[in-house]
Design a protein around this motif. Structure first.
Motif, PDB file in Angstrom:
ATOM      1  N   ARG A  12      14.934  -2.688  -1.882  1.00 37.43           N
ATOM      2  CA  ARG A  12      13.519  -2.567  -1.558  1.00 37.43           C
ATOM      3  C   ARG A  12      13.215  -1.186  -0.962  1.00 37.43           C
ATOM      4  N   ARG A  14      11.067  -0.391   1.558  1.00 38.34           N
ATOM      5  CA  ARG A  14      10.684  -0.315   2.966  1.00 38.34           C
ATOM      6  C   ARG A  14      11.861  -0.216   3.926  1.00 38.34           C
ATOM      7  N   GLY A  57      10.165   8.620   8.130  1.00 34.06           N
ATOM      8  CA  GLY A  57       8.764   8.200   8.071  1.00 34.06           C
ATOM      9  C   GLY A  57       8.602   6.707   8.294  1.00 34.06           C
ATOM     10  N   HIS A  59       7.451   3.296   9.854  1.00 33.67           N
ATOM     11  CA  HIS A  59       6.339   2.694  10.613  1.00 33.67           C
ATOM     12  C   HIS A  59       6.610   1.203  10.724  1.00 33.67           C
ATOM     13  N   PRO A  60       6.445   0.624  11.889  1.00 30.33           N
ATOM     14  CA  PRO A  60       6.683  -0.814  12.028  1.00 30.33           C
ATOM     15  C   PRO A  60       5.693  -1.629  11.198  1.00 30.33           C
ATOM     16  N   HIS A  61       6.118  -2.767  10.775  1.00 28.50           N
ATOM     17  CA  HIS A  61       5.270  -3.666   9.994  1.00 28.50           C
ATOM     18  C   HIS A  61       4.354  -4.396  10.974  1.00 28.50           C
ATOM     19  N   ILE A  62       3.079  -4.105  10.845  1.00 24.18           N
ATOM     20  CA  ILE A  62       2.119  -4.599  11.832  1.00 24.18           C
ATOM     21  C   ILE A  62       2.035  -6.122  11.839  1.00 24.18           C
ATOM     22  N   ALA A  63       2.256  -6.743  10.690  1.00 26.11           N
ATOM     23  CA  ALA A  63       2.164  -8.200  10.622  1.00 26.11           C
ATOM     24  C   ALA A  63       3.351  -8.851  11.328  1.00 26.11           C
ATOM     25  N   ALA A  64       4.514  -8.282  11.156  1.00 26.36           N
ATOM     26  CA  ALA A  64       5.704  -8.817  11.826  1.00 26.36           C
ATOM     27  C   ALA A  64       5.537  -8.710  13.335  1.00 26.36           C
ATOM     28  N   SER A  66       2.740  -8.499  14.953  1.00 22.59           N
ATOM     29  CA  SER A  66       1.666  -9.390  15.365  1.00 22.59           C
ATOM     30  C   SER A  66       2.157 -10.836  15.445  1.00 22.59           C
ATOM     31  N   LEU A  67       2.935 -11.213  14.458  1.00 19.42           N
ATOM     32  CA  LEU A  67       3.425 -12.593  14.381  1.00 19.42           C
ATOM     33  C   LEU A  67       4.359 -12.908  15.546  1.00 19.42           C
ATOM     34  N   ASN A  70       2.795 -11.842  19.199  1.00 15.65           N
ATOM     35  CA  ASN A  70       1.550 -12.469  19.589  1.00 15.65           C
ATOM     36  C   ASN A  70       0.466 -11.452  19.983  1.00 15.65           C
ATOM     37  N   ALA A  73      -3.989  -7.270  15.546  1.00 13.84           N
ATOM     38  CA  ALA A  73      -3.985  -5.891  15.082  1.00 13.84           C
ATOM     39  C   ALA A  73      -5.262  -5.089  15.327  1.00 13.84           C
ATOM     40  N   LEU A 134      -6.284 -12.008  13.408  1.00 16.02           N
ATOM     41  CA  LEU A 134      -6.364 -10.602  13.009  1.00 16.02           C
ATOM     42  C   LEU A 134      -6.976  -9.779  14.137  1.00 16.02           C
TER      43      LEU A 134
ATOM     44  N   HIS B  61      -2.397 -18.250   9.894  1.00 21.94           N
ATOM     45  CA  HIS B  61      -2.116 -17.019  10.646  1.00 21.94           C
ATOM     46  C   HIS B  61      -1.957 -15.884   9.652  1.00 21.94           C
ATOM     47  N   ILE B  62      -2.878 -14.941   9.716  1.00 18.82           N
ATOM     48  CA  ILE B  62      -2.936 -13.914   8.684  1.00 18.82           C
ATOM     49  C   ILE B  62      -1.700 -13.027   8.686  1.00 18.82           C
ATOM     50  N   ALA B  63      -1.092 -12.849   9.851  1.00 18.48           N
ATOM     51  CA  ALA B  63       0.089 -11.990   9.934  1.00 18.48           C
ATOM     52  C   ALA B  63       1.296 -12.661   9.287  1.00 18.48           C
ATOM     53  N   LEU B  67       3.171 -11.153   6.193  1.00 20.53           N
ATOM     54  CA  LEU B  67       4.596 -10.841   6.298  1.00 20.53           C
ATOM     55  C   LEU B  67       5.384 -11.501   5.173  1.00 20.53           C
ATOM     56  N   GLU B 132       1.783   0.788   7.911  1.00 26.45           N
ATOM     57  CA  GLU B 132       2.011  -0.363   8.777  1.00 26.45           C
ATOM     58  C   GLU B 132       1.685  -1.681   8.064  1.00 26.45           C
TER      59      GLU B 132
END
Lengths: 363, 363
Positions: A12, A14, A57, A59-64, A66-67, A70, A73, A134, B61-63, B67, B132
């Motif tokens: 992959r 990423r 380059g 960048h953290p995965h914003i959804a991970a 966030s999940l 807690n 975004a 979100l 949960h959108i995140a 993900l 992100e």
DNA sequence: CTGTTAGCGCTTTCAC
DNA sequence: GTGAAAGCGCTAACAG
């Protein structure tokens, strides 16, 4: 890519926190500590990790994040009703965006709009962005409907939010609003003091709380003067000039009506003038008008006896300021800011032009 | 809550897909199928699950979805440079928002702005929202800097995107743009044909590609006419009226200069007039002007010999349309839409007013 | 038509 | 100062 170039080994594309960790010869947790600027990492390790992050380059995965963490975004803006129903003026929208930029955007927050669209005739609900996790904070633009339920869900979610109006069904609701009841009250009192007994009212936002507040302020003033409310004198109007002139015409057909309050929120002088003209009335002579305006010291109708200024932008600014504090943990909710409207009988800023609706140009 | 009321059993507030599944007596996967409107569920089961979802007010949960499902949450809009550097007109912003609403918002998409702020003097990079994994599609508003790197990352990410300008460093870049080189070329040719030999140019966007494109078009026209480029005749200006009038004054101090191209992107008639006045020049007499405008058939300067119309909104609309198709899997990227500017010597729509900058009011 | 299993990428808890 | 393991809530792949 300068210097040593790393290869993402998996198929992959990423890079994950584990890949960074492997390259740096540490565990993911250490990388996480660096990413979140937390202690417990030596400066040397920190530098090494940051260099790798920069180089690949990452960048953290914003959804991970966030999940697991807690932490949502975006700063969300929702409309309490679809724009087809509730007009938003271009002016207010520009103002709102600029203000959100100053308050949140400049700090690196994403500013996310949910336009609350209709899907096959039914709205998906404006609380969506909060309930789907979100939004980390939420500005609810527009008046709240009498049967609004979304606000309860937002309120209970614990996400900082601010509504642009009060509502009786949820007294502890977080809000920043002008006191519309007071606005209607002082408008009516002004006209009563000038001897008027039959006062007509042109009222906006039918089906929404601001409409109820207007009625109550009007009713309270009349009651104090010992006059009974005649429901026929109160007319709800939408945002069409045609509709306004028709209503004015109809109301003033009754020659005993000697005063008019325009709290339609349209700032529409041409509708008012046309209606009065068609009813054969001359302002200042056989009809006195109090018009509501959203500009400090700016008149809607220069023939009016008085204006009432609703400091909507001013109170929204204060509310957003407090929302930012709440969002960043510097205070608790709910917020409650209520500004008083101001009646004035002379105006320095001339006549304001009718606001342009957002989407007016595309309709 | 009407009818049977369920209780979320765990200590946390949030209902998960498992809770819904338990209540319905099915597994999480079945609930997931219902949520995503996929087949393989009987109508009866589907109805039962939907009823529970409705009743408890469950929202996914959108995140978690993002993900696991590799589907990002928002339609993103980023600015290629902080707004302090690159002005955005209120008019364009309103237009953009309205258009994004029509194209994406109405379909239930979140529309998310990244205002690309400075953090302690350095920008965090406008590709953030894509990297992100917050943006499922990205509109890059504003001109691209000569040393832009973010666009490469967005391009490589595979996320559908559209830039509002071309760039030579990435020829396959997805873009929707006016051909500024052509604009400068036709502006210059027009003046050459009218006999001018020393043509001055007021140029915007120093350090960005649109500036380079302007220079190239100007140079090509002169070269074809066998005239050497005098660099002193090309001046970069920012968006201050003062700066424009100063530059015009300075350029026209040279009496051999008989023509001026204003491609500053300011639509600033007062700066132009003031500069010419101070240089003792009279347009149409001893100086001929070609001004660039962003309104079809609208003049910046009624004394100008000609105008060049840059159909920026029109090309952006086309680009966003194609971006939507790409985002929804109806086509592949990259997008490439280039509109030609149009020169006109008469104008029906009168003189346009200088555009208001977004944030102009707060500065 | 429905269930089981695994795992997206991260952060939290606890252990060392 | 650093690591190991668990799990956030969801869906893809495969099994039945």
């Amino acid at each position: 890519m300068t210097g040593t170039s790393f290869k993402k080994p998996s198929t992959r594309q990423r890079w994950t926190i584990y890949d960074i960790a492997r390259e740096a010869g540490v565990t993911a947790k250490t990388v996480s500590r660096v990413l979140n600027a937390k202690g417990g990492v030596s400066q040397e390790t920190r530098d090494r990790i940051q260099e790798i992050i920069r180089r690949v380059g990452y960048h953290p995965h914003i959804a991970a994040r966030s999940l697991r963490g807690n932490r949502n975004a975006c700063i969300g803006i929702t409309l309490s009703a679809p724009m087809d129903i509730i007009p938003v003026s271009q002016h207010f929208f520009i103002w709102l965006f600029e203000h959100l930029y100053r308050t949140f955007g400049i700090r690196g927050e994403y500013v996310c709009f949910d336009v609350n669209p209709y899907f096959g005739g039914s709205s998906s609900g404006y609380s969506r962005g909060v309930l789907e996790h979100l939004f980390k904070a939420c500005v609810i633009a527009g008046p709240l409907a009498l049967d609004d339920k979304d606000i309860f869900q937002i309120h209970e979610s614990g996400v900082p939010y601010i509504a642009m109006g009060r509502l009786e069904t949820l007294p502890e609701c977080s809000c920043a609003t002008v006191d519309y009841e007071e606005g209607a009250y002082i408008s009516t009192c002004f006209l009563l003091e000038r001897g008027h007994r039959r006062i007509a009212m042109l009222k906006g936002f039918e089906g929404f709380f601001p409409s109820v507040e207007r009625s109550r302020g009007y009713g309270r003033a009349l009651q104090e003067a010992g006059i009974e409310v005649d429901e026929a004198l109160i007319r709800s109007v939408d945002f069409e000039t045609r509709n306004i002139s028709n209503m004015v015409h109809r109301l003033l057909a009754d020659s005993r009506v000697t005063a008019l309050i325009d709290c339609s929120a349209t700032e529409d002088s041409s509708g008012l003038r046309e209606g009065m003209r068609r009813a054969g009335r001359v302002p200042g002579k056989d009809i006195e008008v109090v018009a509501w305006t959203y500009s400090e010291n700016g008149a809607v109708l220069s023939e009016a006896a008085a204006h009432v200024w609703l400091p909507v932008r001013e109170v929204a600014a204060e509310g957003i300021e407090q929302l930012a504090a709440w969002t960043h943990g510097k205070r608790k909710g709910p917020i409650r800011v209520v500004y008083r409207p101001v009646l004035f009988t002379t105006w320095a800023n001339g006549e304001v032009s009718r606001p342009k609706r957002l989407f007016g140009s595309l309709e």
